[in-house]
Design a protein around this motif. Structure first.
Motif, PDB file in Angstrom:
ATOM      1  N   LYS A  35       0.816  -1.213   0.000  1.00  0.00           N
ATOM      2  CA  LYS A  35       0.000   0.000   0.000  1.00  0.00           C
ATOM      3  C   LYS A  35       0.848   1.261   0.000  1.00  0.00           C
ATOM      4  N   LYS A  36       2.038   1.184   0.615  1.00  0.00           N
ATOM      5  CA  LYS A  36       2.898   2.368   0.690  1.00  0.00           C
ATOM      6  C   LYS A  36       4.315   1.935   1.050  1.00  0.00           C
ATOM      7  N   ILE A  37       5.293   2.608   0.446  1.00  0.00           N
ATOM      8  CA  ILE A  37       6.689   2.448   0.838  1.00  0.00           C
ATOM      9  C   ILE A  37       7.272   3.844   0.945  1.00  0.00           C
ATOM     10  N   GLU A  38       7.869   4.113   2.077  1.00  0.00           N
ATOM     11  CA  GLU A  38       8.546   5.382   2.288  1.00  0.00           C
ATOM     12  C   GLU A  38      10.032   5.088   2.460  1.00  0.00           C
ATOM     13  N   GLN A  39      10.858   5.762   1.687  1.00  0.00           N
ATOM     14  CA  GLN A  39      12.296   5.583   1.812  1.00  0.00           C
ATOM     15  C   GLN A  39      12.799   6.601   2.827  1.00  0.00           C
ATOM     16  N   VAL A  40      13.003   6.136   4.062  1.00  0.00           N
ATOM     17  CA  VAL A  40      13.416   6.985   5.163  1.00  0.00           C
ATOM     18  C   VAL A  40      14.842   7.488   4.931  1.00  0.00           C
ATOM     19  N   ARG A  41      15.706   6.592   4.542  1.00  0.00           N
ATOM     20  CA  ARG A  41      17.092   6.874   4.168  1.00  0.00           C
ATOM     21  C   ARG A  41      17.419   5.961   2.989  1.00  0.00           C
ATOM     22  N   PRO A  42      18.534   6.172   2.311  1.00  0.00           N
ATOM     23  CA  PRO A  42      18.821   5.304   1.161  1.00  0.00           C
ATOM     24  C   PRO A  42      18.794   3.812   1.491  1.00  0.00           C
ATOM     25  N   ALA A  43      19.160   3.437   2.711  1.00  0.00           N
ATOM     26  CA  ALA A  43      19.191   2.021   3.073  1.00  0.00           C
ATOM     27  C   ALA A  43      18.095   1.627   4.060  1.00  0.00           C
ATOM     28  N   LEU A  44      17.096   2.479   4.281  1.00  0.00           N
ATOM     29  CA  LEU A  44      16.025   2.173   5.230  1.00  0.00           C
ATOM     30  C   LEU A  44      14.665   2.487   4.616  1.00  0.00           C
ATOM     31  N   LEU A  45      13.797   1.469   4.580  1.00  0.00           N
ATOM     32  CA  LEU A  45      12.474   1.602   3.989  1.00  0.00           C
ATOM     33  C   LEU A  45      11.401   1.303   5.020  1.00  0.00           C
ATOM     34  N   SER A  46      10.320   2.044   4.969  1.00  0.00           N
ATOM     35  CA  SER A  46       9.157   1.801   5.816  1.00  0.00           C
ATOM     36  C   SER A  46       8.038   1.292   4.907  1.00  0.00           C
ATOM     37  N   TRP A  47       7.573   0.070   5.139  1.00  0.00           N
ATOM     38  CA  TRP A  47       6.588  -0.594   4.304  1.00  0.00           C
ATOM     39  C   TRP A  47       5.232  -0.634   4.981  1.00  0.00           C
ATOM     40  N   THR A  48       4.169  -0.519   4.207  1.00  0.00           N
ATOM     41  CA  THR A  48       2.808  -0.769   4.664  1.00  0.00           C
ATOM     42  C   THR A  48       2.194  -1.778   3.701  1.00  0.00           C
ATOM     43  N   LEU A  49       1.819  -2.948   4.237  1.00  0.00           N
ATOM     44  CA  LEU A  49       1.191  -4.004   3.456  1.00  0.00           C
ATOM     45  C   LEU A  49      -0.233  -4.186   3.942  1.00  0.00           C
ATOM     46  N   ALA A  50      -1.118  -4.591   3.045  1.00  0.00           N
ATOM     47  CA  ALA A  50      -2.495  -4.875   3.440  1.00  0.00           C
ATOM     48  C   ALA A  50      -3.086  -5.897   2.488  1.00  0.00           C
ATOM     49  N   LEU A  54      -6.365  -7.448   6.971  1.00  0.00           N
ATOM     50  CA  LEU A  54      -5.050  -7.491   7.610  1.00  0.00           C
ATOM     51  C   LEU A  54      -4.176  -6.341   7.120  1.00  0.00           C
ATOM     52  N   ARG A  55      -3.486  -5.710   8.040  1.00  0.00           N
ATOM     53  CA  ARG A  55      -2.593  -4.592   7.716  1.00  0.00           C
ATOM     54  C   ARG A  55      -1.311  -4.770   8.519  1.00  0.00           C
ATOM     55  N   ARG A  56      -0.170  -4.556   7.882  1.00  0.00           N
ATOM     56  CA  ARG A  56       1.116  -4.741   8.550  1.00  0.00           C
ATOM     57  C   ARG A  56       2.053  -3.614   8.144  1.00  0.00           C
ATOM     58  N   GLU A  57       2.727  -3.045   9.115  1.00  0.00           N
ATOM     59  CA  GLU A  57       3.740  -2.028   8.851  1.00  0.00           C
ATOM     60  C   GLU A  57       5.054  -2.519   9.445  1.00  0.00           C
ATOM     61  N   PHE A  58       6.123  -2.317   8.714  1.00  0.00           N
ATOM     62  CA  PHE A  58       7.441  -2.724   9.210  1.00  0.00           C
ATOM     63  C   PHE A  58       8.512  -1.910   8.496  1.00  0.00           C
ATOM     64  N   GLN A  59       9.694  -1.953   9.061  1.00  0.00           N
ATOM     65  CA  GLN A  59      10.843  -1.319   8.418  1.00  0.00           C
ATOM     66  C   GLN A  59      11.803  -2.392   7.951  1.00  0.00           C
ATOM     67  N   ALA A  60      12.469  -2.111   6.852  1.00  0.00           N
ATOM     68  CA  ALA A  60      13.454  -3.034   6.299  1.00  0.00           C
ATOM     69  C   ALA A  60      14.714  -2.252   5.960  1.00  0.00           C
ATOM     70  N   GLU A  61      15.828  -2.902   6.201  1.00  0.00           N
ATOM     71  CA  GLU A  61      17.122  -2.306   5.887  1.00  0.00           C
ATOM     72  C   GLU A  61      17.680  -2.972   4.641  1.00  0.00           C
ATOM     73  N   ILE A  62      18.146  -2.160   3.696  1.00  0.00           N
ATOM     74  CA  ILE A  62      18.857  -2.701   2.537  1.00  0.00           C
ATOM     75  C   ILE A  62      20.279  -2.977   3.014  1.00  0.00           C
ATOM     76  N   VAL A  63      20.644  -4.238   3.014  1.00  0.00           N
ATOM     77  CA  VAL A  63      21.947  -4.650   3.524  1.00  0.00           C
ATOM     78  C   VAL A  63      23.001  -4.522   2.434  1.00  0.00           C
ATOM     79  N   GLU A  64      22.629  -4.917   1.222  1.00  0.00           N
ATOM     80  CA  GLU A  64      23.576  -4.863   0.114  1.00  0.00           C
ATOM     81  C   GLU A  64      22.816  -4.551  -1.166  1.00  0.00           C
ATOM     82  N   GLN A  65      23.415  -3.695  -1.981  1.00  0.00           N
ATOM     83  CA  GLN A  65      22.805  -3.334  -3.259  1.00  0.00           C
ATOM     84  C   GLN A  65      23.918  -3.076  -4.251  1.00  0.00           C
TER      85      GLN A  65
END
Length: 175
Positions: A35-50, A54-65
């Motif tokens: 539903k939404k992805i916000e790029q907080v920093r280049p290696a940190l994303l805030s996700w909203t899934l639904a 059911l609705r879930r929000e979480f943050q994910a770190e890009i470890v390697e790119q």
């Protein structure tokens, strides 16, 4: 813990497939669960899934790119921890205008898989569906809508390699 791996071939060059994948804000345009992805920093994303109620929000770190190669991530939550990788490589027949995209996800939640025996199959079906939507989206565009060509190692953005300085000395004629 369980793992899911899904593969799809898209009819665009590797650089276009990779570049579009780096445009996280566009994911809700083709992924039905996102539903939404916000790029907080280049290696940190805030996700909203639904999905349904059911609705879930979480943050994910890009470890390697690594441009035109792969992107690995890990979630920063404890209850439904997961990590994954998406890789991009030329199609097996070597065609320059087609790319094989492989998504691997490992879910670190033994309690959930014990309670919900069908969870691995459900995750696999969702990943398959979202990859088909990605394929339709990127092939419909014909080219990427943007790109981020940076490199990330250990969760940190690496500086772009500087171009060598050009000599100010005039070139001597050859001959």
């Amino acid at each position: 813990m369980f793992s899911v791996e899904e593969t799809i071939e898209v009819a665009v060059p590797v650089s276009s497939a990779y570049n579009q994948w780096t445009q996280f804000k566009s994911f809700p345009r083709f992924m039905t669960a996102v539903k939404k992805i916000e790029q907080v920093r280049p290696a940190l994303l805030s996700w909203t899934l639904a999905a349904g109620p059911l609705r879930r929000e979480f943050q994910a770190e890009i470890v390697e790119q690594e441009p035109d190669s792969h992107l690995t991530w890990r979630s920063l939550e404890r209850h439904f921890g997961h990590q994954g990788e998406v890789s991009f490589r030329p199609a097996t027949d070597g065609a320059a205008d087609r790319t094989t995209v492989v998504v691997r996800i490992e879910v670190d939640t033994p309690a959930a898989s014990a309670l919900l025996g069908g969870l691995p199959e459900l995750v696999s079906r969702v990943v398959q569906r979202e990859l088909r939507h990605y394929k339709a989206y990127i092939e419909g565009l014909g080219a990427e809508s943007g790109a981020w060509r940076g490199t990330i190692r250990d969760g940190r953005v690496r500086p772009v390699e500087p171009k060598p300085h050009r000599s100010r000395v005039a070139h001597w004629p050859v001959g």
